[in-house]
Scaffold this motif. Structure first.
Motif, PDB file in Angstrom:
ATOM      1  N   PRO A 215      37.556  48.507  32.162  1.00 43.88           N
ATOM      2  CA  PRO A 215      36.635  47.351  32.138  1.00 43.88           C
ATOM      3  C   PRO A 215      37.210  46.088  32.759  1.00 43.88           C
ATOM      4  CG  PRO A 215      37.545  47.783  29.949  1.00 43.88           C
ATOM      5  CD  PRO A 215      37.950  48.933  30.809  1.00 43.88           C
ATOM      6  N   GLY A 216      38.520  46.007  32.942  1.00 42.42           N
ATOM      7  CA  GLY A 216      39.127  44.842  33.569  1.00 42.42           C
ATOM      8  C   GLY A 216      39.209  44.949  35.078  1.00 42.42           C
ATOM      9  N   ILE A 217      38.510  45.938  35.647  1.00 43.42           N
ATOM     10  CA  ILE A 217      38.607  46.213  37.084  1.00 43.42           C
ATOM     11  C   ILE A 217      37.212  46.399  37.669  1.00 43.42           C
ATOM     12  CG2 ILE A 217      39.306  48.003  38.736  1.00 43.42           C
ATOM     13  CD1 ILE A 217      41.847  48.332  36.981  1.00 43.42           C
ATOM     14  N   ILE A 218      36.982  45.830  38.851  1.00 37.13           N
ATOM     15  CA  ILE A 218      35.753  46.028  39.604  1.00 37.13           C
ATOM     16  C   ILE A 218      36.035  47.027  40.728  1.00 37.13           C
ATOM     17  CG2 ILE A 218      34.095  44.959  41.172  1.00 37.13           C
ATOM     18  CD1 ILE A 218      34.510  42.333  39.676  1.00 37.13           C
ATOM     19  N   PRO A 219      35.336  48.168  40.765  1.00 33.61           N
ATOM     20  CA  PRO A 219      35.515  49.086  41.897  1.00 33.61           C
ATOM     21  C   PRO A 219      34.945  48.470  43.164  1.00 33.61           C
ATOM     22  CG  PRO A 219      34.379  50.152  40.037  1.00 33.61           C
ATOM     23  CD  PRO A 219      34.360  48.666  39.790  1.00 33.61           C
ATOM     24  N   GLY A 220      35.704  48.541  44.263  1.00 30.08           N
ATOM     25  CA  GLY A 220      35.078  48.115  45.498  1.00 30.08           C
ATOM     26  C   GLY A 220      35.880  47.317  46.493  1.00 30.08           C
ATOM     27  N   PHE A 221      37.172  47.061  46.261  1.00 32.10           N
ATOM     28  CA  PHE A 221      37.971  46.380  47.290  1.00 32.10           C
ATOM     29  C   PHE A 221      37.901  47.156  48.607  1.00 32.10           C
ATOM     30  CE2 PHE A 221      42.344  46.843  49.158  1.00 32.10           C
ATOM     31  CZ  PHE A 221      42.299  45.701  49.933  1.00 32.10           C
ATOM     32  N   ASN A 222      37.767  46.470  49.704  1.00 32.19           N
ATOM     33  CA  ASN A 222      37.615  47.104  51.008  1.00 32.19           C
ATOM     34  C   ASN A 222      38.180  46.186  52.081  1.00 32.19           C
ATOM     35  OD1 ASN A 222      36.705  48.097  53.467  1.00 32.19           O
ATOM     36  ND2 ASN A 222      34.719  48.695  52.690  1.00 32.19           N
ATOM     37  N   ASP A 223      39.133  46.665  52.861  1.00 32.32           N
ATOM     38  CA  ASP A 223      39.756  45.841  53.898  1.00 32.32           C
ATOM     39  C   ASP A 223      39.420  46.329  55.308  1.00 32.32           C
ATOM     40  OD1 ASP A 223      41.166  43.532  54.329  1.00 32.32           O
ATOM     41  OD2 ASP A 223      43.141  44.434  54.204  1.00 32.32           O
ATOM     42  N   SER A 224      38.399  47.197  55.418  1.00 31.38           N
ATOM     43  CA  SER A 224      38.084  47.788  56.723  1.00 31.38           C
ATOM     44  C   SER A 224      37.578  46.761  57.725  1.00 31.38           C
ATOM     45  CB  SER A 224      37.030  48.888  56.562  1.00 31.38           C
ATOM     46  OG  SER A 224      37.464  49.870  55.662  1.00 31.38           O
ATOM     47  N   GLY A 225      36.901  45.740  57.258  1.00 32.66           N
ATOM     48  CA  GLY A 225      36.356  44.753  58.186  1.00 32.66           C
ATOM     49  C   GLY A 225      37.432  43.992  58.920  1.00 32.66           C
ATOM     50  N   ALA A 226      38.549  43.728  58.239  1.00 31.94           N
ATOM     51  CA  ALA A 226      39.643  42.981  58.864  1.00 31.94           C
ATOM     52  C   ALA A 226      40.504  43.873  59.745  1.00 31.94           C
ATOM     53  CB  ALA A 226      40.503  42.330  57.779  1.00 31.94           C
ATOM     54  N   HIS A 227      40.559  45.151  59.429  1.00 28.25           N
ATOM     55  CA  HIS A 227      41.471  46.075  60.128  1.00 28.25           C
ATOM     56  C   HIS A 227      40.698  47.327  60.519  1.00 28.25           C
ATOM     57  CE1 HIS A 227      44.676  43.447  58.695  1.00 28.25           C
ATOM     58  NE2 HIS A 227      44.217  43.589  57.473  1.00 28.25           N
TER      59      HIS A 227
END
Length: 398
Positions: free
Chosen positions: A258-270
């Motif tokens: 519950p302390g985490i949001i799924p969904g970090f994504n760095d594809s746009g920058a790299h």
């Protein structure tokens, strides 16, 4: 100067911005010009400046998003305590990112513990962001964001192609690179030669082998072989490595925490090194194949309504009167229908390559604001010609 910045942030909150974003990751540097190689300005700011601007977001009921200095524990703790709600309003703070890092297997456990402590004992509203898949990175020679962690890596990335080859042929640079590579101390990139595999090379016999194997075949330290190949082939040699989230068990525990949001994504920058555009589908696939992680309903909620409520936007639910933003997914095709990264050469970008993932047949229908945007035959004719969607402004007021 501080008052000018406060006024800008307040104006943004009044206009409906979701909050404020700051970047403390030392890997992020200025690419060209007078300050080439220098960290971006927010890394030079004192914590008191960050707090002053974050407090404006706090009073407005908005969000502070940040990338901490991953090599400095104090940076993470300071961001956590900005969220604390003791004797004041809690600030929603979301940080990139919680991950099961190959080079340090304790980080993911510490991330979950830290979020639980700050949210429970200190009444915070802190959320890590978490990539839903293994953190697979591709590199063209020395051109990779994971090399931004050490000085000679930055130097190599900042150089033009021919100058970079000359660096790796220079004895002085080679010594410094070797020292950086084997230097002890905290690091996020694992520096493990057996986990770095060649995927393209002017010498076809190297494809599929890792640098540990290439070093053994040459009777040399892998770092010497790597530098030789950089001097010889430069960016024509492409390799890959997984930096984190490679183990199913820890990744699944992170994604349901519950302390985490799924969904970090760095594809746009790299976009030539990473391809995580289908991260939402990747989580749903893992849940369909491993029902013990969480229910599929909860997995959908975690990536829609829960995130929308946290950010304070009018989205993420299907109720009478809501905007009809809908996706229809085939659960059977979802099990096997997500591709590995694909090199896509796009005419819209001058024929340049970017990494993408495909999900052909998995997504059956997409509606944006009640208008069909895509079906099984592809995008509708009006897509890209007419306006779809709307600007999402913050709904939360103080």
């Amino acid at each position: 100067e501080m008052q000018a910045m406060r006024d800008m942030v307040q104006e943004a909150m009044d206009a409906g911005y979701l909050g404020l974003s700051i970047d403390l990751l030392p890997w992020h540097r200025i690419e060209k010009g007078e300050f080439q190689g220098e960290p971006v300005p927010s890394q030079h700011a004192h914590i008191s400046e960050h707090r002053a601007l974050a407090n404006i977001a706090r009073q407005a009921g908005r969000v502070l998003q940040a990338t901490p200095n991953g090599l400095d524990k104090k940076s993470v703790f300071r961001l956590m305590f900005m969220s604390a709600g003791w004797l004041r309003k809690a600030l929603r703070v979301t940080v990139v990112s919680a991950m099961d890092v190959v080079g340090n297997r304790l980080i993911w456990l510490m991330a979950m513990l830290g979020a639980a402590v700050i949210n429970t004992l200190f009444l915070g509203k802190y959320r890590w962001q978490c990539l839903t898949t293994p953190f697979l990175n591709f590199a063209d020679g020395a051109n990779t964001p994971i090399f931004e962690e050490f000085a000679t890596g930055v130097e190599a990335i900042s150089a033009e192609e021919e100058d970079r080859k000359k660096l790796f042929a220079d004895s002085g640079f080679r010594k410094r690179f070797r020292d950086d590579w084997y230097r002890r101390g905290p690091k996020l990139f694992h520096h493990m030669w057996d986990k770095m595999t060649v995927v393209k090379s002017p010498e076809p016999s190297q494809v599929g082998k890792n640098f540990q194997e290439l070093g053994a075949a040459a009777g040399q330290d892998p770092v010497e072989v790597f530098m030789d190949l950089m001097a010889k082939h430069g960016s024509d040699l492409r390799w890959k490595t997984v930096v984190g989230n490679d183990r199913d068990g820890p990744r699944h525990k992170l994604l349901k925490n519950p302390g985490i949001i799924p969904g970090f994504n760095d594809s746009g920058a790299h976009n030539q090194q990473m391809a995580f555009q289908d991260g939402t589908l990747q989580l749903l696939q893992q849940v369909v194949l491993n029902p013990h992680i969480m229910t599929i309903e909860h997995a959908i909620y975690r990536q829609t309504g829960e995130v929308a409520e946290y950010l304070g936007v009018d989205a993420g639910t299907i109720r009478v009167g809501d905007h009809a933003d809908l996706v229809v997914i085939d659960p059977e095709k979802l099990k096997t229908g997500l591709s590995e990264p694909i090199e896509h050469y796009d005419d819209d970008f001058g024929g340049s390559m970017r990494l993408v993932r495909r999900s052909d047949g998995v997504v059956k229908f997409v509606a944006v604001g009640g208008k069909a945007a895509m079906d099984e035959n592809g995008f509708v004719d009006s897509f890209g010609k007419e306006r779809f969607g709307r600007l999402l402004r913050a709904q939360r007021k103080g």
